[in-house]
Design a protein around this motif. Structure first.
Motif, short mmCIF file in Angstrom:
data_model
loop_
_atom_site.label_atom_id
_atom_site.label_comp_id
_atom_site.label_asym_id
_atom_site.label_seq_id
_atom_site.Cartn_x
_atom_site.Cartn_y
_atom_site.Cartn_z
N ASP A 107 0.32 3.98 1.44
CA ASP A 107 0.36 4.52 2.81
C ASP A 107 1.49 3.94 3.64
O ASP A 107 1.97 4.58 4.57
CB ASP A 107 -0.96 4.23 3.54
N ARG A 141 0.85 -1.20 0.00
CA ARG A 141 0.00 0.00 0.00
C ARG A 141 0.88 1.24 0.00
O ARG A 141 1.92 1.29 0.67
CB ARG A 141 -0.90 0.04 1.23
N THR A 196 4.56 6.21 3.53
CA THR A 196 4.45 7.47 4.27
C THR A 196 4.39 7.24 5.76
O THR A 196 4.99 7.98 6.53
CB THR A 196 3.24 8.28 3.80
N LYS A 197 3.71 6.20 6.21
CA LYS A 197 3.58 5.95 7.65
C LYS A 197 4.84 5.39 8.27
O LYS A 197 5.13 5.63 9.42
CB LYS A 197 2.43 4.97 7.90
#
Length: 113
Positions: A88, A86, A91-92
């Motif tokens: 995300d 993913r 970024t996470k």
């Protein structure tokens, strides 16, 4: 054109999924909203990425950015593993206070397909 969605390909809240492709079928042109890393373990084929065709064989590793269009054709009993991540996740888990400026320098990653 097919569009694969992470919410349909991943289990629940998983950030990473792995799929073995060994049915020797061609994959029609598609795109997806996740990053895909393909490792070919056996055989040969052709991989079309954004209209450009590449020959692939056992030992090859492909990085496919989200949103790019791609397809493959099997020419010799190809087996591959797809590592799907993913967007995300990056970024996470990658951007922290101590590497923020370094990560900002890598924003061209979005242009790699």
């Amino acid at each position: 054109m097919l569009h694969y969605k992470a919410d349909e390909e991943f289990q629940s809240d998983a950030m990473v999924a792995i799929k073995k492709i060994d049915d020797n079928r061609d994959e029609q042109i598609h795109n997806h909203d996740f990053v895909e890393i393909v490792y070919v373990t056996e055989g040969e084929g052709k991989h079309s990425v954004n209209g450009e065709e590449f020959s692939v064989k056992a030992g090859d590793l492909l990085f496919l950015n989200y949103g790019c269009t791609h397809a493959f054709t099997v020419t010799d009993k190809m087996i591959a593993y797809n590592l799907m991540v993913r967007v995300d996740y990056f970024t996470k888990n990658m951007i922290k206070d101590d590497n923020l400026f370094y990560m900002l320098a890598l924003t061209s990653f979005e242009k790699i397909q």
